[in-house]
Design a protein around this motif. Sequence first.
Motif, PDB file in Angstrom:
ATOM      1  N   SER A 133       5.068  48.793  21.574  1.00  0.00           N
ATOM      2  CA  SER A 133       5.702  50.089  21.281  1.00  0.00           C
ATOM      3  C   SER A 133       5.382  51.182  22.290  1.00  0.00           C
ATOM      4  CB  SER A 133       5.318  50.561  19.872  1.00  0.00           C
ATOM      5  OG  SER A 133       6.023  49.829  18.907  1.00  0.00           O
ATOM      6  N   MET A 134       4.498  50.928  23.253  1.00  0.00           N
ATOM      7  CA  MET A 134       4.325  51.903  24.334  1.00  0.00           C
ATOM      8  C   MET A 134       5.596  52.007  25.163  1.00  0.00           C
ATOM      9  SD  MET A 134       0.322  51.446  25.511  1.00  0.00           S
ATOM     10  CE  MET A 134       0.267  49.635  25.492  1.00  0.00           C
ATOM     11  N   THR A 135       6.520  51.054  24.974  1.00  0.00           N
ATOM     12  CA  THR A 135       7.870  51.130  25.551  1.00  0.00           C
ATOM     13  C   THR A 135       8.541  52.452  25.199  1.00  0.00           C
ATOM     14  OG1 THR A 135       8.125  48.729  25.387  1.00  0.00           O
ATOM     15  CG2 THR A 135      10.149  50.026  25.499  1.00  0.00           C
ATOM     16  N   LYS A 136       8.237  52.972  24.021  1.00  0.00           N
ATOM     17  CA  LYS A 136       8.916  54.160  23.515  1.00  0.00           C
ATOM     18  C   LYS A 136       8.608  55.410  24.334  1.00  0.00           C
ATOM     19  CE  LYS A 136       9.178  51.923  19.077  1.00  0.00           C
ATOM     20  NZ  LYS A 136       8.410  51.484  17.916  1.00  0.00           N
ATOM     21  N   LEU A 137       7.616  55.335  25.211  1.00  0.00           N
ATOM     22  CA  LEU A 137       7.384  56.436  26.152  1.00  0.00           C
ATOM     23  C   LEU A 137       8.574  56.587  27.092  1.00  0.00           C
ATOM     24  CD1 LEU A 137       3.654  55.679  27.022  1.00  0.00           C
ATOM     25  CD2 LEU A 137       4.501  57.638  25.704  1.00  0.00           C
ATOM     26  N   MET A 138       9.178  55.478  27.466  1.00  0.00           N
ATOM     27  CA  MET A 138      10.373  55.520  28.298  1.00  0.00           C
ATOM     28  C   MET A 138      11.584  55.948  27.472  1.00  0.00           C
ATOM     29  SD  MET A 138      11.882  55.164  31.209  1.00  0.00           S
ATOM     30  CE  MET A 138      10.983  54.120  32.375  1.00  0.00           C
ATOM     31  N   THR A 139      11.683  55.419  26.242  1.00  0.00           N
ATOM     32  CA  THR A 139      12.829  55.723  25.386  1.00  0.00           C
ATOM     33  C   THR A 139      12.936  57.215  25.096  1.00  0.00           C
ATOM     34  OG1 THR A 139      12.674  53.541  24.353  1.00  0.00           O
ATOM     35  CG2 THR A 139      13.892  55.230  23.159  1.00  0.00           C
ATOM     36  N   ILE A 140      11.818  57.832  24.731  1.00  0.00           N
ATOM     37  CA  ILE A 140      11.880  59.246  24.337  1.00  0.00           C
ATOM     38  C   ILE A 140      12.154  60.154  25.526  1.00  0.00           C
ATOM     39  CG2 ILE A 140       9.388  59.677  24.510  1.00  0.00           C
ATOM     40  CD1 ILE A 140       9.703  61.456  21.987  1.00  0.00           C
ATOM     41  N   GLN A 141      11.633  59.819  26.712  1.00  0.00           N
ATOM     42  CA  GLN A 141      11.890  60.715  27.837  1.00  0.00           C
ATOM     43  C   GLN A 141      13.350  60.666  28.249  1.00  0.00           C
ATOM     44  OE1 GLN A 141      10.895  59.438  32.083  1.00  0.00           O
ATOM     45  NE2 GLN A 141       9.278  58.385  30.932  1.00  0.00           N
ATOM     46  N   LEU A 142      13.992  59.509  28.161  1.00  0.00           N
ATOM     47  CA  LEU A 142      15.412  59.418  28.470  1.00  0.00           C
ATOM     48  C   LEU A 142      16.231  60.182  27.427  1.00  0.00           C
ATOM     49  CD1 LEU A 142      15.634  55.681  29.559  1.00  0.00           C
ATOM     50  CD2 LEU A 142      15.985  57.686  31.026  1.00  0.00           C
ATOM     51  N   ALA A 143      15.886  60.010  26.158  1.00  0.00           N
ATOM     52  CA  ALA A 143      16.592  60.726  25.094  1.00  0.00           C
ATOM     53  C   ALA A 143      16.461  62.236  25.280  1.00  0.00           C
ATOM     54  CB  ALA A 143      16.050  60.302  23.734  1.00  0.00           C
ATOM     55  N   MET A 144      15.270  62.710  25.627  1.00  0.00           N
ATOM     56  CA  MET A 144      15.060  64.146  25.802  1.00  0.00           C
ATOM     57  C   MET A 144      15.809  64.686  27.016  1.00  0.00           C
ATOM     58  SD  MET A 144      11.082  64.817  24.740  1.00  0.00           S
ATOM     59  CE  MET A 144      10.652  64.974  22.990  1.00  0.00           C
TER      60      MET A 144
END
Length: 511
Positions: free
Chosen positions: A86-97
């Motif tokens: 789930s550290m993958t979500k560091l990439m997911t949230i920055q793209l979403a933001m």
Amino acid sequence: MKSNKRYNLGLKSIARLAAVLLCAFIVAAQIIPTIAGSQVDAAVDQPNITITPIDDINCASYCVYDKTEDRIIMGRQAHDRIYPASMTKLMTIQLAMDYLDPDDYTTVSQNAIDNVTSDSTLMYLIVGEEIKISELYYGLMLPSGNDAANVLAEATIHALFELYPEGGDVGPDGVNATYFVNELGVSSEEILTDYPLSAFSLLMNLRATNLGCTGSHFVNPHGLHSDNHYTTASDLCIIMAHAAENPDFCTVISSPTHVFQATNMHTSDAWSTVRNTNQLLTDPWMASYTAEGEATHITAFIGGKTGTTSTAGTGMTTYSVNENGHELFIAVCGIPYAEYSNQTRYVTSAVAYGNYQCWQNDPVSRLPGTLGDYQRFNWTAEARPVLDTVIVPGDAIIEEPEPTNESGAFQEELDVANPTEALNPEAEVIIGGDGIIPADGENPDGGFLAPLMNSEVGRFVQLNPGVSVLILVLILIIIVLVIILIARSFQYSNHRRGGRNKVREYRGPTF
């Protein structure tokens, strides 16, 4: 004789009552300071602990990246391939933001929910739910919701195709919809309908390349295991360092809890309250000293993101700031799944030794304050306490200030180190009290009673007026009874002496 006997029994009864009340007074005298003290100090203190030495961390790799100097200052196999979970979500949230407006709403699709496995951690979204983008940020990062990851991924691709259509301007990553059409070999309409998650994976890999990550490849936005979904500890640090440039990201990862607003599917506010999976967030003081007792000079712990699967093991990537002003991003990866309970211990060790090494490299104090001064809280904008000023570490760094007062002290440093003094230089905050007590200790309403009212007993009286009145009445009764007892004792003594000294009249012989 009978009157004397009754008199003696009365004295004995008063004496017994006085003794009982005296005992009660003694007990009260012992209890009151304890109760009064409990209003100020904790009854049970956190005992000192010794963290795990850095060499004893059982993990596949770790990396300490100093963003201020743009270099790795510590590490173990920092460039080796690992599974991020789930550290993958560091990439997911920055793209979403970068592509979404946090105040906009999106609708949860069937495709987003169908692509979440039954063993996933969830925000518990429902197909057709209209959810605010900012709520998805919290659902993604705190409980680590895989459903939130998919919904954000789809919303991001829809926004990108709308803002940067085929043949139009390019977005933050240098591409428009044409790039995805060419890579996937299908039309824009088909991508938005059937392949938004595949398009988002392409965007993740494009962003990784743009950031300079050399060992990463992503196939989904949440981190569920795939042999083709991998990264490195050093890449995770770079990814999080970029995400942390967005203040909204820092707010989310520093939040210990979040309460969700009502939606069309969850019709009541507070339908769910989630907690941050980062246990170090609420006890960052653990990283203040190394196992050898050396001060680490960590000043601010902003937050982090955990990641756990049975194959990847567990780990965390964190963001902290040192007293010298350097921003540190520290990733610990591949802690064996069987040692899941040691995640916080091992991450704490890496954070502590990373900050210690950072201080050794540049032992100059630029950021005043302690971990407690920079602790963030979940206040709403309207309810945020005036005296709980949150200092953003990057804004508080002092660069070559000039003395501005007679003592030669730096006024800027004084203002940053003492935010409450900047708001009210005449006062200091008494935590747990009802207001502000002037710095010289004088209570403007207390007069000559001020020293008593500022004592522990005085605070107890202010906090417990009913109990205080009862105790006062008890003390007054004891005093009155003691006075009566003393008076009766003197009266009885005089009576005895008067009886012995009285001369009886001679009546002659009795025979």
